[in-house]
Design a protein around this motif. Sequence first.
Motif, PDB file in Angstrom:
ATOM      1  N   LEU A   1       0.364  -1.221  -0.456  1.00 40.83           N
ATOM      2  CA  LEU A   1       0.314  -0.196  -0.494  1.00 40.83           C
ATOM      3  C   LEU A   1       0.838   1.520  -0.102  1.00 40.83           C
ATOM      4  CD1 LEU A   1      -2.858  -1.420   0.196  1.00 40.83           C
ATOM      5  CD2 LEU A   1      -1.305  -2.523   1.721  1.00 40.83           C
ATOM      6  N   SER A   2       0.651   2.058  -0.812  1.00 42.81           N
ATOM      7  CA  SER A   2       1.400   3.101  -1.200  1.00 42.81           C
ATOM      8  C   SER A   2       0.791   4.190  -1.920  1.00 42.81           C
ATOM      9  CB  SER A   2       2.987   3.179  -1.567  1.00 42.81           C
ATOM     10  OG  SER A   2       2.624   3.285  -2.683  1.00 42.81           O
ATOM     11  N   PRO A   3       0.742   5.225  -2.152  1.00 46.78           N
ATOM     12  CA  PRO A   3       0.572   6.779  -2.524  1.00 46.78           C
ATOM     13  C   PRO A   3       1.253   6.650  -4.197  1.00 46.78           C
ATOM     14  CG  PRO A   3       1.737   7.444  -0.590  1.00 46.78           C
ATOM     15  CD  PRO A   3       2.365   6.121  -0.678  1.00 46.78           C
ATOM     16  N   GLN A   4       2.325   5.650  -4.276  1.00 48.19           N
ATOM     17  CA  GLN A   4       2.997   5.222  -5.629  1.00 48.19           C
ATOM     18  C   GLN A   4       2.070   3.864  -6.424  1.00 48.19           C
ATOM     19  OE1 GLN A   4       4.987   5.782  -3.116  1.00 48.19           O
ATOM     20  NE2 GLN A   4       4.928   7.770  -3.200  1.00 48.19           N
TER      21      GLN A   4
ATOM     22  N   GLY B   1       3.505  -0.277   5.118  1.00 48.40           N
ATOM     23  CA  GLY B   1       4.536   1.023   5.293  1.00 48.40           C
ATOM     24  C   GLY B   1       4.508   1.778   6.607  1.00 48.40           C
TER      25      GLY B   1
ATOM     26  N   GLU C   1       9.508   5.926   5.689  1.00 52.97           N
ATOM     27  CA  GLU C   1       9.272   6.610   4.188  1.00 52.97           C
ATOM     28  C   GLU C   1       8.469   5.932   3.571  1.00 52.97           C
ATOM     29  OE1 GLU C   1       8.953   9.757   6.798  1.00 52.97           O
ATOM     30  OE2 GLU C   1       9.069  10.345   4.869  1.00 52.97           O
TER      31      GLU C   1
ATOM     32  N   TRP D   1      -0.858  -0.955  -4.884  1.00 57.77           N
ATOM     33  CA  TRP D   1      -1.718  -0.360  -4.968  1.00 57.77           C
ATOM     34  C   TRP D   1      -2.385   1.288  -3.863  1.00 57.77           C
ATOM     35  CZ3 TRP D   1      -6.056  -4.563  -3.418  1.00 57.77           C
ATOM     36  CH2 TRP D   1      -5.286  -5.810  -5.204  1.00 57.77           C
TER      37      TRP D   1
ATOM     38  N   LEU E   1      -5.240   3.971  -2.289  1.00 56.21           N
ATOM     39  CA  LEU E   1      -6.408   4.540  -1.258  1.00 56.21           C
ATOM     40  C   LEU E   1      -6.488   5.839  -2.613  1.00 56.21           C
ATOM     41  CD1 LEU E   1      -7.640   4.441   1.491  1.00 56.21           C
ATOM     42  CD2 LEU E   1      -7.902   3.055   0.243  1.00 56.21           C
ATOM     43  N   GLY E   2      -5.624   6.802  -2.559  1.00 56.69           N
ATOM     44  CA  GLY E   2      -5.774   7.447  -4.025  1.00 56.69           C
ATOM     45  C   GLY E   2      -4.971   8.439  -3.323  1.00 56.69           C
TER      46      GLY E   2
ATOM     47  N   PHE F   1      -3.411  10.714  -1.408  1.00 51.84           N
ATOM     48  CA  PHE F   1      -2.771  11.563  -0.617  1.00 51.84           C
ATOM     49  C   PHE F   1      -2.466  10.799   0.697  1.00 51.84           C
ATOM     50  CE2 PHE F   1      -5.748   8.780   1.580  1.00 51.84           C
ATOM     51  CZ  PHE F   1      -6.579   8.357   1.228  1.00 51.84           C
TER      52      PHE F   1
ATOM     53  N   LEU G   1      -0.772   9.081   3.970  1.00 52.52           N
ATOM     54  CA  LEU G   1      -0.813   8.528   5.808  1.00 52.52           C
ATOM     55  C   LEU G   1       0.465   8.330   6.175  1.00 52.52           C
ATOM     56  CD1 LEU G   1      -4.233   6.419   4.437  1.00 52.52           C
ATOM     57  CD2 LEU G   1      -4.626   8.855   4.879  1.00 52.52           C
ATOM     58  N   SER G   2       0.058   8.288   7.379  1.00 47.26           N
ATOM     59  CA  SER G   2       0.973   7.923   8.372  1.00 47.26           C
ATOM     60  C   SER G   2       1.646   5.952   7.889  1.00 47.26           C
ATOM     61  CB  SER G   2       0.649   7.958  10.061  1.00 47.26           C
ATOM     62  OG  SER G   2      -0.179   8.865  10.030  1.00 47.26           O
TER      63      SER G   2
ATOM     64  N   GLY H   1       0.328   2.258   5.673  1.00 45.63           N
ATOM     65  CA  GLY H   1      -0.570   1.677   5.211  1.00 45.63           C
ATOM     66  C   GLY H   1      -2.003   0.738   5.044  1.00 45.63           C
TER      67      GLY H   1
ATOM     68  N   ALA I   1      -5.026   1.745   4.779  1.00 44.99           N
ATOM     69  CA  ALA I   1      -5.379   1.570   2.797  1.00 44.99           C
ATOM     70  C   ALA I   1      -5.873   0.034   3.016  1.00 44.99           C
ATOM     71  CB  ALA I   1      -4.279   2.203   2.754  1.00 44.99           C
TER      72      ALA I   1
HETATM   73  N1  LIG Z   1      -2.476   7.285  -0.678  1.00 37.84           N
HETATM   74  C1  LIG Z   1      -2.563   5.576   0.086  1.00 37.84           C
HETATM   75  O1  LIG Z   1      -2.913   4.491  -0.452  1.00 37.84           O
HETATM   76  C2  LIG Z   1      -1.104   5.130   0.974  1.00 37.84           C
HETATM   77  C3  LIG Z   1      -0.565   4.170   1.904  1.00 37.84           C
HETATM   78  C4  LIG Z   1       0.050   4.712   2.443  1.00 37.84           C
HETATM   79  C5  LIG Z   1       0.607   5.877   3.303  1.00 37.84           C
HETATM   80  N2  LIG Z   1       1.499   5.659   4.247  1.00 37.84           N
HETATM   81  C6  LIG Z   1       2.879   4.619   4.350  1.00 37.84           C
HETATM   82  C7  LIG Z   1       3.364   5.443   3.061  1.00 37.84           C
HETATM   83  C8  LIG Z   1       3.961   3.859   2.474  1.00 37.84           C
HETATM   84  C9  LIG Z   1       4.771   4.095   1.172  1.00 37.84           C
HETATM   85  C10 LIG Z   1       6.053   5.220   1.142  1.00 37.84           C
HETATM   86  C11 LIG Z   1       4.874   6.234   1.947  1.00 37.84           C
HETATM   87  O2  LIG Z   1       5.165   7.563   1.100  1.00 37.84           O
HETATM   88  C12 LIG Z   1       4.194   6.549   2.564  1.00 37.84           C
HETATM   89  N3  LIG Z   1      -0.077   6.663   2.783  1.00 37.84           N
HETATM   90  C13 LIG Z   1      -0.495   7.074   1.848  1.00 37.84           C
END
Ligand SMILES: NC(=O)c1ccc(NCc2cccc(O)c2)nc1
Length: 254
Positions: free
Chosen positions: A95-98, A121, A124, A139, A141-142, A144, A146-147, A149, A152
């Motif tokens: 789960l990540s913003p990427q 995760g 960072e 994957w 969520l969108g 943004f 979060l602190s 995963g 998500a």
């Molecule tokens: N948009 C999402 O689904 C989402 C998922 C995780 C997350 N935080 C953990 C994390 C994990 C990896 C890199 C990173 O920069 C932050 N924040 C948002």
Amino acid sequence: LIGIRISEVWFGVITLFPEMLKSVTDFGVVGKAIKQSSIEVCTWNPRDYATDNYRTVDDRPYGGGPGMLMKVGPLEAALNAAKSVAPAGSKVVYLSPQGRRLDQALARSALSVPGLILLCGRYEGIDERLIEDEVDEEWSLGDFVLSGGEIAAMAIIDSVSRLAPGVLGHNESAEQDSFENSLLDCPHYTRPEIYRDKRVPEVLLSGNHEKIRRWRLEQSLLRTLQRRPDLLEQRELSEEEAQIIQELRRGQLI
Ligand SMILES: NC(=O)c1ccc(NCc2cccc(O)c2)nc1
């Protein structure tokens, strides 16, 4: 019985905060489905695999910069432990913003894999080499941050589980959900008939199920046209829906 899977859906979650998962495992339809073993959610905490006296789970980033990353050793050990009990053919999802944006289609597709190992995760993120070698899909969520995963992961567990057969009782149903047919939901009403001087739309009191079905479809299409016209672009319209859209565009329908 060899090879008979007990649960319909299996989730393994790699997380430093396993208690967070109680928000989905201990409540509502998902909580009930877990009690009935149609869903299974197991957690593995990298901290339990830390080898030093301080049970370190974070590590400094090469190249410097602010923040930390998840320490590779404990994370890899937790992931291996999950893989050793996950159903064969399970997918590892980070789960990540990427990642790829979650939508109802992606949630539905998750039903067809034997299990999902959800990698949460913190800090960072995690070492890219672990992602390259262990992660099947990323994957999001969108757009943004979060602190961690975990939220998500919980959204995925909930959205996938409620689509599994037998999880939603006959009272609730996923098919009628908005996004299930990729339209926004129609307005809903319940008692009292007059509330704050506003009446329930007559059609809903008529008992005429065909008129009610038609009204609800018109309302969903109207709402989708007004709020999310992009959803209509990617959707095959039935003959009836196309005709309603025509009328809506001509402003003929209230
Ligand atoms: N948009 C999402 O689904 C989402 C998922 C995780 C997350 N935080 C953990 C994390 C994990 C990896 C890199 C990173 O920069 C932050 N924040 C948002």
